[in-house]
Design an enzyme around this catalytic site. Structure first.
Site, PDB file in Angstrom:
ATOM      1  N   LEU A   2      -7.623   4.680 -15.162  1.00  0.00           N
ATOM      2  CA  LEU A   2      -6.992   3.847 -14.456  1.00  0.00           C
ATOM      3  C   LEU A   2      -6.354   4.711 -13.386  1.00  0.00           C
ATOM      4  O   LEU A   2      -6.380   5.932 -13.242  1.00  0.00           O
ATOM      5  CB  LEU A   2      -5.915   3.395 -15.019  1.00  0.00           C
ATOM      6  CG  LEU A   2      -6.289   2.667 -16.602  1.00  0.00           C
ATOM      7  CD1 LEU A   2      -5.028   2.229 -17.346  1.00  0.00           C
ATOM      8  CD2 LEU A   2      -7.189   1.403 -16.056  1.00  0.00           C
ATOM      9  N   ASP A   3      -5.958   3.910 -12.004  1.00  0.00           N
ATOM     10  CA  ASP A   3      -5.253   4.664 -11.033  1.00  0.00           C
ATOM     11  C   ASP A   3      -3.945   5.228 -11.550  1.00  0.00           C
ATOM     12  O   ASP A   3      -3.464   4.596 -12.727  1.00  0.00           O
ATOM     13  CB  ASP A   3      -4.861   3.640  -9.984  1.00  0.00           C
ATOM     14  CG  ASP A   3      -5.956   3.057  -9.402  1.00  0.00           C
ATOM     15  OD1 ASP A   3      -7.317   3.581  -9.276  1.00  0.00           O
ATOM     16  OD2 ASP A   3      -5.943   2.161  -8.519  1.00  0.00           O
ATOM     17  N   LYS A   4      -3.532   6.363 -10.751  1.00  0.00           N
ATOM     18  CA  LYS A   4      -2.164   6.945 -11.519  1.00  0.00           C
ATOM     19  C   LYS A   4      -1.272   5.934 -11.596  1.00  0.00           C
ATOM     20  O   LYS A   4      -0.463   5.693 -12.543  1.00  0.00           O
ATOM     21  CB  LYS A   4      -1.886   7.929 -10.247  1.00  0.00           C
ATOM     22  CG  LYS A   4      -0.662   8.795 -10.527  1.00  0.00           C
ATOM     23  CD  LYS A   4      -0.202   9.760  -9.418  1.00  0.00           C
ATOM     24  CE  LYS A   4       1.166  10.305  -9.786  1.00  0.00           C
ATOM     25  NZ  LYS A   4       1.329  11.338  -8.842  1.00  0.00           N
ATOM     26  N   THR A  38      -1.467   2.614 -11.999  1.00  0.00           N
ATOM     27  CA  THR A  38      -1.805   1.287 -12.686  1.00  0.00           C
ATOM     28  C   THR A  38      -1.291   1.588 -14.250  1.00  0.00           C
ATOM     29  O   THR A  38      -1.920   2.782 -14.915  1.00  0.00           O
ATOM     30  CB  THR A  38      -3.439   1.213 -12.635  1.00  0.00           C
ATOM     31  OG1 THR A  38      -3.481   0.703 -11.210  1.00  0.00           O
ATOM     32  CG2 THR A  38      -3.802  -0.242 -13.615  1.00  0.00           C
ATOM     33  N   ARG A  60      -8.099  -4.149  -7.028  1.00  0.00           N
ATOM     34  CA  ARG A  60      -6.984  -4.211  -5.851  1.00  0.00           C
ATOM     35  C   ARG A  60      -7.740  -4.538  -4.436  1.00  0.00           C
ATOM     36  O   ARG A  60      -7.455  -5.331  -3.765  1.00  0.00           O
ATOM     37  CB  ARG A  60      -6.647  -2.765  -5.631  1.00  0.00           C
ATOM     38  CG  ARG A  60      -5.565  -2.368  -6.670  1.00  0.00           C
ATOM     39  CD  ARG A  60      -5.466  -0.983  -6.915  1.00  0.00           C
ATOM     40  NE  ARG A  60      -4.670  -0.367  -5.780  1.00  0.00           N
ATOM     41  CZ  ARG A  60      -4.432   0.728  -5.696  1.00  0.00           C
ATOM     42  NH1 ARG A  60      -5.003   1.782  -6.287  1.00  0.00           N
ATOM     43  NH2 ARG A  60      -4.021   1.348  -4.470  1.00  0.00           N
TER      44      ARG A  60
END
Length: 343
Positions: A162-164, A166, A268
């Site tokens: 996951l994104d940092k 998220t 996103r």
């Protein structure tokens, strides 16, 4: 992935992609037509290798990693000649993450895998600019020797990410058999992945499927974008679960997104393409929300994109058991939703 700039994180790390240190790297090829010959080499090659910045391309050429019809080319400023160019992308130098005693919200664990609720602000694995404090550092401390080396030294146990910024459910492998099985599930899309986003406005229609090509933005190499050609197929199924504000023109919405593919920043980018970016998104959230929404964001203390990986379901790759994990919105998003409901 985190990279030099944290915006290069993947929402999902493609399971088929090479891990750092695996093999000898990746070879990219491109045919340069006669019409482009005579121009500066790095300038004409940059659009043919769209996943690389021009600076990165220049560095690789300087390292002797480019060939033209099999012959080395080491000067990025030379005049280009027509032909087939091959570029060797070396694997990143393996990191050697250190175990760190970082608390984990563990949802499930057995000898083969571990499922956690990752907090927003935690990078998945170490990278330049984020050398420690990551999920990998925490897993190495928690799992000990059972994790070391599974899936590669730099990203032990990691099969997706996951994104940092998220939050939400992630699974990591603790055994080679689990790593192989989970990687296959992700590569064949046999994973139930549902995200919840709080968005500026609401996508229209209120439910549907977004299918596009996603790749690096031609105008900003640190961002991803919907492309007319090139890139990779990305499919997101979405549904507006609640709209906030006037019925004819919502100020914000809660949107459930189910992933069919997992490209970099897919949700996103897709929500932005529908005119409803995640609230608080520093990269894709161009345009200001309504004043009441901005006030709700400030009151909730939201300092990241309002995106949460709420559901992860899969068949255990070793035992065959059906597993499904669901986590509620974290405090910042929950507080924001409560305030939005009063609009």
């Amino acid at each position: 992935m985190d990279g030099v700039d944290e915006t290069l994180d993947d929402d999902i790390l493609d399971a088929g992609a090479a891990e750092p240190g695996d093999g000898e790297g990746e070879i990219l090829t491109a045919d340069l037509p006669e019409a482009l010959s005579g121009q500066r080499l790095d300038k004409v090659l940059a659009p043919l290798f769209p996943d690389l910045s021009r600076a990165r391309l220049q560095a690789l050429i300087g390292e002797g990693r480019l060939t033209l019809d099999g012959q080395p080319v080491a000067d990025a400023s030379r005049k280009a000649r027509a032909g087939t160019y091959s570029l060797l992308i070396p694997p990143p130098a393996p990191a050697d993450p250190e175990p760190q005693a970082i608390p984990l919200a563990i949802l499930y664990e057995d000898e083969h895998l571990i499922v956690v609720d990752k907090a927003a602000g935690m990078a998945v694995h170490p990278a330049p600019g984020t050398p420690n404090g990551t999920l990998v550092n925490a897993l190495l401390h928690h799992c000990g020797a059972s994790l070391s080396g599974v899936g590669g030294v730099a990203r032990p146990g990691i099969v997706h990410r996951l994104d940092k910024d998220t939050s939400g459910v992630m699974v990591a492998a603790k055994s080679d058999s689990a790593h192989k099985g989970l990687s296959k599930l992700f590569s064949t899309h046999d994973i139930d992945r549902l995200y919840v986003a709080l968005t500026r406005g609401a996508p229209s229609p209120p439910a549907g499927t977004i299918e596009t090509q996603i790749g690096r933005s031609p105008g900003d190499r640190k961002k991803m974008a919907v492309l007319r050609s090139g890139g990779r197929t990305a499919i997101t199924h979405y549904r507006v679960e609640a709209a906030f504000g006037p019925a004819d023109k919502p100020l914000a919405a809660r949107v459930a997104c189910r992933l069919e593919t997992g490209r970099t920043h897919q949700i996103r980018v897709h929500l932005t393409s529908k005119g409803a970016p995640c609230l608080g998104d520093p990269v894709y959230g161009a345009g200001q929300p309504a004043t009441a929404v901005r006030e709700a964001i400030a009151a909730a203390g939201l300092q990241r994109q309002a995106l949460h990986a709420a559901v992860l379901g899969f068949v255990h790759p070793v035992t065959g058991e059906s597993l499904r994990f669901e986590t509620p919105l974290p405090p910042d998003m929950a507080s924001l939703q409560r305030d939005l409901e009063t609009l």
